[in-house]
Design an enzyme around this catalytic site. Structure first.
Site, PDB file in Angstrom:
ATOM      1  N   ASP A 344      61.866   3.236 -23.771  1.00 23.45           N
ATOM      2  CA  ASP A 344      61.974   1.785 -23.662  1.00 23.45           C
ATOM      3  C   ASP A 344      61.905   1.444 -22.171  1.00 23.45           C
ATOM      4  OD1 ASP A 344      62.645  -0.942 -24.294  1.00 23.45           O
ATOM      5  OD2 ASP A 344      64.685  -0.479 -23.635  1.00 23.45           O
ATOM      6  N   ASP A 554      68.098   1.657 -25.180  1.00 21.72           N
ATOM      7  CA  ASP A 554      69.464   1.201 -24.930  1.00 21.72           C
ATOM      8  C   ASP A 554      69.884   0.016 -25.781  1.00 21.72           C
ATOM      9  OD1 ASP A 554      67.778  -0.691 -23.545  1.00 21.72           O
ATOM     10  OD2 ASP A 554      69.576  -1.370 -22.492  1.00 21.72           O
ATOM     11  N   ASP A 558      66.023  -1.199 -30.072  1.00 19.64           N
ATOM     12  CA  ASP A 558      65.542   0.178 -30.050  1.00 19.64           C
ATOM     13  C   ASP A 558      66.087   1.000 -31.218  1.00 19.64           C
ATOM     14  OD1 ASP A 558      64.188  -0.173 -27.552  1.00 19.64           O
ATOM     15  OD2 ASP A 558      66.116  -0.009 -26.536  1.00 19.64           O
TER      16      ASP A 558
END
Length: 688
Positions: A344, A554, A558
């Site tokens: 990410d 995080d 996600d």
């Protein structure tokens, strides 16, 4: 309003609530039946061992060990009996039988140890399952329970969000969470949708824009037409995807269960054959029973279990000491199979907090960088927008004294206006340059051209630009960016060397910002503008290409992709609760350099496991053959069995050494570099 605020009352309330929540969670864990019984068994075993070592009479420590048998063994014994009713046999029941046989021949300590090991394993499994389920359910709390539905006569009706239907119009006031996925009909406001898309900054929403349930409205009021029922909202689909992916992983354990079934049936069949066949041939009962019992002892999987677990648990403990929490031995073992890593962006490769990266006073404005930042910081100080906090923080970092701002006002999507030192200061988006109050002709028109050029330069470099106007004339431009983590490029290079494939960037952020960061860290495969479902689809595409995927993220957005990936790692400092619970491992200190180390350490642990399995299998095979072709003395059988257990256990503990961690991934990390130096300024910009 000072930028260095002490804890506000609402923060104190949240802190107290968090403390109560933590105590409630721990009480919930301790109240779980599996945890209570496993804890009681462990205490009884420890007391029994201490009493035995102290030389107490045998009935005392025998009684304690037998109590350990009952407290820790009744549940797996019951489950094993229920499995027998379904004509299946598992290792748990075999361990109960082995423990009872050990007690019947005087080896009650060994049997009690087996009971404690398996009771603890069951408790940990129940704990992880419960925490994950609770976290998934908590995700639904992102969406408010009630919403203000507008009726035809423009009156309000407060209803449960679950009762909203497609076509309803709801009013979302400043500071409220959006109650349903929908489209903005009226109003303008900046909406924080990081929980869904991962974007680090609030996004301006106006008529025609889409908003998501659970996102946080800013300073404006919005009228939103409901486009999806609560069960079909993005946040509800996130929950469903996490549960579906978790169920898919659980089915992957069927292979292990088949091996367990065959092993259990084989040992039981061999033990019974070794007892009844000699009896049928006229052998005496006692020596025949002793041989069968000896076989059960030497064929028990204690050495095999220890052959596998100590290396993996040692690696887990070593990683934990250095800031990576791995949730199970299975996860540790799977790290070595990773063939590609997906990152990410916001909060993972970057720190997730915007900062001022450039201060660019316009040449014709006759202001220096400190004066420009002082004016902007003073105007932004009353605002709670993330960009405003970044500007104020930059001013404080330079030691600037910010004067008091008066007549402060904020306009969503435009910026703030305040009186500073008797002059009107405006700070906001480049849209301010199109304001009719800004002179396009006359003495100050050249400032407008310089401001537009500075904005274009910053945006081309992937920055967020904020313009500063003084008495309606542009005087400077601030560049804001989300700082990349200092070890990001070296980590990407090390992971590329370990896995043989360049990592992939999966982000909900805009393509320009994603491409800029990817260039800085050395990633070439960039997939931007992704919603949670899109990230899951990208993960499945990579899996279909034959990759074993490690996804690092995080946020709540996600979590579905983490659950769908072969392994998920969450950033621990600012990661969402769902990401932390869904992930297989957590980077406590947000140090990306841990990733290549854990992959390398997992490979080392696997090699130790294979060596231990070879030792354990060899000893078990030799002892079993001895017991079959001759009479293996029980003390020798126990000594051989326990000796092999100790050997493989000590061999696995080698990975506890600090040197094992420092050596892991050292070669790959050494090849990483700080990355190319990017030219982020042209005079007169000042870097922060």
């Amino acid at each position: 309003m000072s930028s260095t605020l002490s804890t506000r009352p609402r923060d104190a309330v949240r802190t107290a609530a968090a403390g109560r929540g933590a105590r409630s969670r721990w009480w919930g864990v301790l109240s779980m039946a599996e945890v209570a019984w496993a804890g009681a068994a462990a205490v009884l075993f420890a007391v029994g061992g201490a009493v035995q070592l102290a030389g107490a009479p045998p009935p005392v420590w025998w009684g304690l060990y037998l109590a350990c048998y009952i407290t820790g063994g009744w549940e797996p014994a019951l489950a094993g009996l229920e499995a027998l009713r379904e004509k299946t046999l598992d290792v748990d029941l075999l361990m109960i039988v082995a423990a009872l046989v050990a007690a019947s021949i005087g080896q009650v300590f060994d049997g009690a140890l087996l009971i404690v090991i398996f009771a603890t394993s069951g408790a940990l499994e129940a704990f992880v399952t419960r925490r994950t389920a609770d976290s998934v359910r908590a995700l639904l709390d992102l969406a408010p329970e009630q919403a203000s539905r507008l009726l035809d006569d423009d009156t309000e009706d407060v209803v449960a969000t679950a009762d909203l239907v497609v076509g309803d119009v709801v009013l979302v006031r400043p500071g409220e969470r959006v109650g349903a996925d929908g489209q903005v009909l009226e109003g303008a406001s900046e909406v924080d949708q990081a929980s869904i898309t991962g974007e680090p900054l609030p996004v301006l929403k106006e008529a025609g824009d889409e908003v998501f349930a659970g996102t946080l409205n800013g300073t404006g009021a919005l009228r939103v037409r409901v486009e999806r029922a609560a069960a079909d909202s993005v946040v509800a689909r996130i929950v469903a995807m996490v549960e579906d992916a978790s169920a898919t992983k659980a089915r992957a354990q069927l292979f292990i269960e088949k091996v367990e079934q065959r092993y259990s049936v084989g040992v039981v069949a061999a033990t019974l054959a070794l007892f009844f066949i000699p009896l049928g041939l006229g052998q005496e009962l006692r020596p025949t029973l002793l041989r069968a019992m000896t076989f059960m002892i030497v064929a028990s999987p204690c050495a095999v279990v220890l052959a596998t677990m100590p290396p993996l648990l040692s690696a887990i403990a070593n990683a934990g000491r250095h800031g990576l929490l791995v949730k199970s031995a299975v996860v540790m073992e799977k790290f070595r199979d990773v063939s590609i890593v997906a990152f990410d962006k916001t909060g993972t490769l970057t720190e997730g907090t915007p900062r001022v990266s450039e201060v660019s006073p316009l040449p014709a404005a006759q202001l220096d960088a400190d004066t420009l930042l002082r004016l902007a910081g003073a105007a932004e100080r009353p605002s709670e927008h993330p960009l405003a906090r970044a500007v104020v923080a930059a001013a404080h970092d330079r030691g600037l004294d910010l004067p008091q701002a008066e007549d402060f006002s904020s306009t969503p999507g435009r910026g703030v206006t305040a009186i500073v030192d008797g002059r009107v200061v405006r700070v906001g988006s480049p849209a301010l340059l199109t304001d009719p109050a800004v002179p396009a002709t006359g003495p100050g028109h050249h400032l407008l051209g310089q401001a537009r050029a500075a904005v274009a330069q910053l945006e081309a470099a992937g920055r967020t630009a904020a313009v500063v106007l003084l008495d309606e004339a542009p005087v400077g431009v601030l560049g804001l960016a989300d700082r990349r983590r200092p070890d990001a490029r070296a980590t990407v290079a090390a992971l590329s060397a370990l896995t043989g494939a360049r990592p992939v960037l999966l982000t909900g952020d805009n393509p320009g910002a994603a491409a800029r960061l990817a260039q800085e860290v050395g990633i070439t495969d960039v997939r931007a503008g992704l919603l949670p479902a899109d990230k899951v689809a990208q993960v499945k595409t990579l899996q279909a290409a034959g990759h074993q995927i490690l996804l690092v993220g995080d946020g709540v957005n996600d979590a579905p992709a983490m659950a769908a990936a072969d392994l998920g790692v969450a950033m621990g400092r600012h990661g969402s609760d769902l990401a932390l619970e869904t992930s297989d491992a957590v980077i406590v200190r947000d140090e990306l350099a841990i990733l290549p180390k854990i992959i390398d350490l997992s490979g080392r642990a696997h090699r130790v496991v294979k060596a231990n399995l070879a030792i354990a299998a060899t000893v078990i095979t030799l002892l079993v053959i001895w017991d079959l072709i001759a009479i293996l003395p029980l003390p020798l059988g126990v000594a051989g069995h326990e000796g092999s257990t100790i050997i493989v256990g000590l061999n696995g503990l080698r990975l506890l050494r600090a040197g094992a961690w420092h050596q892991a991934g050292a070669g790959q990390l050494g090849r990483g570099d700080a990355g190319p130096r990017t030219n982020r300024q042209d005079a007169p910009a000042t870097r922060i």
